[in-house]
Write a protein that holds these residues in place. Structure first.
Motif, PDB file in Angstrom:
ATOM      1  N   LEU A 203     -35.805 -43.002  25.962  1.00  0.00           N
ATOM      2  CA  LEU A 203     -37.142 -43.113  26.043  1.00  0.00           C
ATOM      3  C   LEU A 203     -37.197 -42.626  24.265  1.00  0.00           C
ATOM      4  O   LEU A 203     -36.381 -42.076  24.287  1.00  0.00           O
ATOM      5  N   LEU A 204     -37.894 -43.722  23.479  1.00  0.00           N
ATOM      6  CA  LEU A 204     -38.136 -43.428  22.249  1.00  0.00           C
ATOM      7  C   LEU A 204     -39.406 -42.432  22.117  1.00  0.00           C
ATOM      8  O   LEU A 204     -40.592 -42.716  22.387  1.00  0.00           O
ATOM      9  N   LEU A 205     -39.132 -41.723  21.001  1.00  0.00           N
ATOM     10  CA  LEU A 205     -40.908 -40.454  21.029  1.00  0.00           C
ATOM     11  C   LEU A 205     -41.128 -41.421  18.985  1.00  0.00           C
ATOM     12  O   LEU A 205     -39.930 -41.042  18.928  1.00  0.00           O
ATOM     13  N   SER A 206     -42.247 -40.993  19.261  1.00  0.00           N
ATOM     14  CA  SER A 206     -42.805 -41.185  17.839  1.00  0.00           C
ATOM     15  C   SER A 206     -43.937 -40.557  17.088  1.00  0.00           C
ATOM     16  O   SER A 206     -44.781 -39.596  17.876  1.00  0.00           O
ATOM     17  N   GLY A 207     -43.892 -40.215  16.043  1.00  0.00           N
ATOM     18  CA  GLY A 207     -45.321 -39.449  15.567  1.00  0.00           C
ATOM     19  C   GLY A 207     -46.181 -40.497  15.062  1.00  0.00           C
ATOM     20  O   GLY A 207     -45.458 -41.125  14.146  1.00  0.00           O
ATOM     21  N   LYS A 208     -47.660 -40.830  15.342  1.00  0.00           N
ATOM     22  CA  LYS A 208     -47.939 -42.157  14.532  1.00  0.00           C
ATOM     23  C   LYS A 208     -47.953 -41.163  13.013  1.00  0.00           C
ATOM     24  O   LYS A 208     -48.497 -42.988  11.686  1.00  0.00           O
ATOM     25  N   ASP A 215     -43.903 -44.854  12.987  1.00  0.00           N
ATOM     26  CA  ASP A 215     -44.090 -45.687  14.663  1.00  0.00           C
ATOM     27  C   ASP A 215     -43.847 -46.710  14.569  1.00  0.00           C
ATOM     28  O   ASP A 215     -43.034 -47.532  15.466  1.00  0.00           O
ATOM     29  N   VAL A 216     -44.462 -47.320  13.564  1.00  0.00           N
ATOM     30  CA  VAL A 216     -44.295 -49.643  14.196  1.00  0.00           C
ATOM     31  C   VAL A 216     -42.608 -49.345  14.004  1.00  0.00           C
ATOM     32  O   VAL A 216     -42.193 -50.713  14.639  1.00  0.00           O
ATOM     33  N   THR A 232     -36.576 -48.903  28.600  1.00  0.00           N
ATOM     34  CA  THR A 232     -36.161 -48.377  27.587  1.00  0.00           C
ATOM     35  C   THR A 232     -37.727 -47.882  27.447  1.00  0.00           C
ATOM     36  O   THR A 232     -38.868 -48.798  27.790  1.00  0.00           O
ATOM     37  N   ASP A 233     -38.144 -46.586  28.013  1.00  0.00           N
ATOM     38  CA  ASP A 233     -39.542 -46.035  27.505  1.00  0.00           C
ATOM     39  C   ASP A 233     -39.834 -45.987  26.020  1.00  0.00           C
ATOM     40  O   ASP A 233     -39.283 -45.505  24.731  1.00  0.00           O
ATOM     41  N   TYR A 234     -41.264 -45.709  25.634  1.00  0.00           N
ATOM     42  CA  TYR A 234     -42.093 -45.677  24.820  1.00  0.00           C
ATOM     43  C   TYR A 234     -43.144 -44.483  24.392  1.00  0.00           C
ATOM     44  O   TYR A 234     -43.661 -44.742  25.328  1.00  0.00           O
ATOM     45  N   HIS A 235     -43.076 -43.453  23.714  1.00  0.00           N
ATOM     46  CA  HIS A 235     -44.352 -43.186  23.544  1.00  0.00           C
ATOM     47  C   HIS A 235     -44.318 -42.147  22.444  1.00  0.00           C
ATOM     48  O   HIS A 235     -44.013 -41.649  21.580  1.00  0.00           O
ATOM     49  N   ARG A 236     -46.440 -42.502  21.513  1.00  0.00           N
ATOM     50  CA  ARG A 236     -46.582 -42.107  20.893  1.00  0.00           C
ATOM     51  C   ARG A 236     -47.586 -40.888  20.546  1.00  0.00           C
ATOM     52  O   ARG A 236     -48.257 -41.095  21.282  1.00  0.00           O
ATOM     53  N   PHE A 237     -47.048 -39.610  19.763  1.00  0.00           N
ATOM     54  CA  PHE A 237     -47.940 -38.334  18.895  1.00  0.00           C
ATOM     55  C   PHE A 237     -48.413 -38.986  18.238  1.00  0.00           C
ATOM     56  O   PHE A 237     -48.355 -39.123  17.559  1.00  0.00           O
ATOM     57  N   GLU A 238     -50.295 -38.851  18.653  1.00  0.00           N
ATOM     58  CA  GLU A 238     -51.142 -38.975  17.283  1.00  0.00           C
ATOM     59  C   GLU A 238     -51.038 -38.669  15.858  1.00  0.00           C
ATOM     60  O   GLU A 238     -51.107 -38.831  15.139  1.00  0.00           O
ATOM     61  N   GLY A 241     -45.982 -35.360  12.559  1.00  0.00           N
ATOM     62  CA  GLY A 241     -45.480 -36.629  11.637  1.00  0.00           C
ATOM     63  C   GLY A 241     -44.049 -36.022  11.660  1.00  0.00           C
ATOM     64  O   GLY A 241     -43.273 -36.196  12.979  1.00  0.00           O
ATOM     65  N   HIS A 242     -43.178 -36.560  10.707  1.00  0.00           N
ATOM     66  CA  HIS A 242     -41.240 -36.402  11.114  1.00  0.00           C
ATOM     67  C   HIS A 242     -40.592 -34.702  11.243  1.00  0.00           C
ATOM     68  O   HIS A 242     -39.473 -35.339  11.838  1.00  0.00           O
ATOM     69  N   SER A 243     -41.569 -33.810  11.186  1.00  0.00           N
ATOM     70  CA  SER A 243     -41.216 -32.202  11.379  1.00  0.00           C
ATOM     71  C   SER A 243     -40.973 -31.950  13.204  1.00  0.00           C
ATOM     72  O   SER A 243     -41.436 -30.685  13.216  1.00  0.00           O
ATOM     73  N   LEU A 244     -41.324 -33.119  13.694  1.00  0.00           N
ATOM     74  CA  LEU A 244     -42.479 -32.802  15.366  1.00  0.00           C
ATOM     75  C   LEU A 244     -41.511 -32.339  16.128  1.00  0.00           C
ATOM     76  O   LEU A 244     -41.762 -31.172  17.100  1.00  0.00           O
ATOM     77  N   THR A 245     -39.397 -31.811  15.470  1.00  0.00           N
ATOM     78  CA  THR A 245     -39.213 -31.448  16.927  1.00  0.00           C
ATOM     79  C   THR A 245     -39.280 -29.914  15.998  1.00  0.00           C
ATOM     80  O   THR A 245     -38.125 -29.072  16.914  1.00  0.00           O
ATOM     81  N   VAL A 246     -39.098 -29.185  14.954  1.00  0.00           N
ATOM     82  CA  VAL A 246     -39.111 -28.168  14.410  1.00  0.00           C
ATOM     83  C   VAL A 246     -40.169 -27.510  13.717  1.00  0.00           C
ATOM     84  O   VAL A 246     -40.176 -26.689  14.030  1.00  0.00           O
ATOM     85  N   ASP A 247     -41.440 -28.503  14.468  1.00  0.00           N
ATOM     86  CA  ASP A 247     -42.869 -27.516  13.626  1.00  0.00           C
ATOM     87  C   ASP A 247     -43.765 -26.732  15.375  1.00  0.00           C
ATOM     88  O   ASP A 247     -42.861 -26.918  16.408  1.00  0.00           O
ATOM     89  N   HIS A 248     -45.041 -25.786  14.692  1.00  0.00           N
ATOM     90  CA  HIS A 248     -44.979 -25.731  16.101  1.00  0.00           C
ATOM     91  C   HIS A 248     -45.209 -26.341  16.776  1.00  0.00           C
ATOM     92  O   HIS A 248     -45.352 -25.340  18.376  1.00  0.00           O
ATOM     93  N   GLY A 249     -45.556 -27.144  17.052  1.00  0.00           N
ATOM     94  CA  GLY A 249     -45.786 -28.630  18.406  1.00  0.00           C
ATOM     95  C   GLY A 249     -44.524 -29.099  19.127  1.00  0.00           C
ATOM     96  O   GLY A 249     -43.878 -29.759  20.279  1.00  0.00           O
ATOM     97  N   TRP A 250     -43.024 -28.835  18.758  1.00  0.00           N
ATOM     98  CA  TRP A 250     -42.115 -28.724  19.099  1.00  0.00           C
ATOM     99  C   TRP A 250     -42.615 -28.973  20.924  1.00  0.00           C
ATOM    100  O   TRP A 250     -41.810 -29.607  21.206  1.00  0.00           O
ATOM    101  N   ARG A 251     -42.576 -27.731  21.327  1.00  0.00           N
ATOM    102  CA  ARG A 251     -42.428 -27.711  23.034  1.00  0.00           C
ATOM    103  C   ARG A 251     -42.550 -28.686  23.672  1.00  0.00           C
ATOM    104  O   ARG A 251     -42.160 -29.695  24.312  1.00  0.00           O
ATOM    105  N   GLU A 252     -44.691 -30.001  23.755  1.00  0.00           N
ATOM    106  CA  GLU A 252     -45.122 -30.358  23.942  1.00  0.00           C
ATOM    107  C   GLU A 252     -43.592 -31.556  24.105  1.00  0.00           C
ATOM    108  O   GLU A 252     -44.103 -32.404  24.873  1.00  0.00           O
ATOM    109  N   LEU A 253     -43.070 -31.680  22.710  1.00  0.00           N
ATOM    110  CA  LEU A 253     -41.816 -33.145  23.014  1.00  0.00           C
ATOM    111  C   LEU A 253     -40.875 -32.762  24.044  1.00  0.00           C
ATOM    112  O   LEU A 253     -40.520 -33.474  24.725  1.00  0.00           O
TER     113      LEU A 253
END
Length: 266
Positions: A203-208, A215-216, A232-238, A241-253
């Motif tokens: 699974l590939l995850l990205s932040g727009k 993301d590209v 090989t799956d892919y999902h983008r969080f709109e 940014g790059h801090s998405l694993t540690v910032d307030h939104g980590w639980r969503e990921l």
């Protein structure tokens, strides 16, 4: 390791310490997995120690980081799931391609060989270190402004400052050079076996809004796997940014990753 618990190895990227994965580890443990949070070669056990003594990791590259994690995996009773962020996302793919894991989640992953570098935002994020070849033998640090641009551009300034203070450490610059120059090196350590038909799902995850790994690049990474029938799956969080694993939104990921894994583990 408790019986019947699948191990999950969390692999951090540049400038973050392994302990930054602790909320993820707690979430995955609650979901029935057994988390493992290894450090990169030469990195001490705490953020404070890593800041005080960065020299042992100076010059460490992709091959050493991958081999270090491979040794840990081979000591386990069962192949783990890998979850990696940034350079850790590259390492997760590298190990999955060697059939050392049952599945992998690569979040804003460092670009594998074959993916082209693009865009001024990415260049700005890395240029301060790439402009000096001597950095290949050094451990380097982000300052607060660099962290804000490269990692935390999608959160408020206060949160950026808090994340910088809590989690950032010096990191070896060599992986940056290896990833950036991979398409010019015939035997680059950034090469991943993207044709492996027997590997586990990826699974590939990205932040727009990601400046460091736009993301590209993640979408281009997915295309590198087009010749393999493995999942090989892919999902983008709109709004991330790059801090998405540690910032307030980590639980969503974390929850998205758990839900994806449930399709293959049960």
């Amino acid at each position: 390791m408790p019986a019947n618990r699948t191990p999950v190895m969390f692999i951090h990227g540049l400038w973050l310490h392994s302990t930054s994965w602790q909320p993820w580890a707690d979430r995955f443990r609650d979901a029935g997995y057994e988390p493992i949070l290894p450090e990169w070669p030469g990195v001490p056990a705490t953020v404070a120690q890593a800041r005080k003594n960065p020299d042992p990791q100076a010059g460490v590259g992709l091959a050493e980081i991958s081999a270090h994690h491979a040794r840990i995996i081979r000591d386990l009773d069962t192949p783990p799931i890998l979850i990696g962020h940034s350079v850790g996302g590259f390492i997760a793919q590298h190990l999955l391609g060697q059939n050392l894991a049952r599945a992998a989640v690569a979040i804003c992953p460092g670009q594998i060989k074959g993916v082209k570098a693009v865009g001024p935002a990415q260049a700005k994020s890395a240029f301060a270190f790439l402009r000096n070849p001597a950095n290949t033998k050094r451990a380097v640090s982000l300052d607060p402004a660099q962290f804000r641009y490269a990692f935390a551009n999608a959160v408020e300034q206060q949160e950026s400052d808090e994340l910088f203070s809590e989690w950032t450490i010096p990191s070896p610059a060599r992986p940056l050079f290896q990833l950036a120059l991979s398409n010019f090196a015939p035997h680059s350590p950034a090469k991943v076996d993207t044709r492996n038909a027997g590997r586990g799902p990826l699974l590939l995850l990205s932040g727009k809004l990601d400046h460091t790994v736009p993301d590209v690049l993640t979408r281009s990474t997915r295309k590198q796997y087009r010749n393999s029938p493995a999942t090989t799956d892919y999902h983008r969080f709109e709004d991330r940014g790059h801090s998405l694993t540690v910032d307030h939104g980590w639980r969503e990921l974390a929850d998205y990753s758990l839900n994806w894994l449930d399709r293959y583990q049960h």
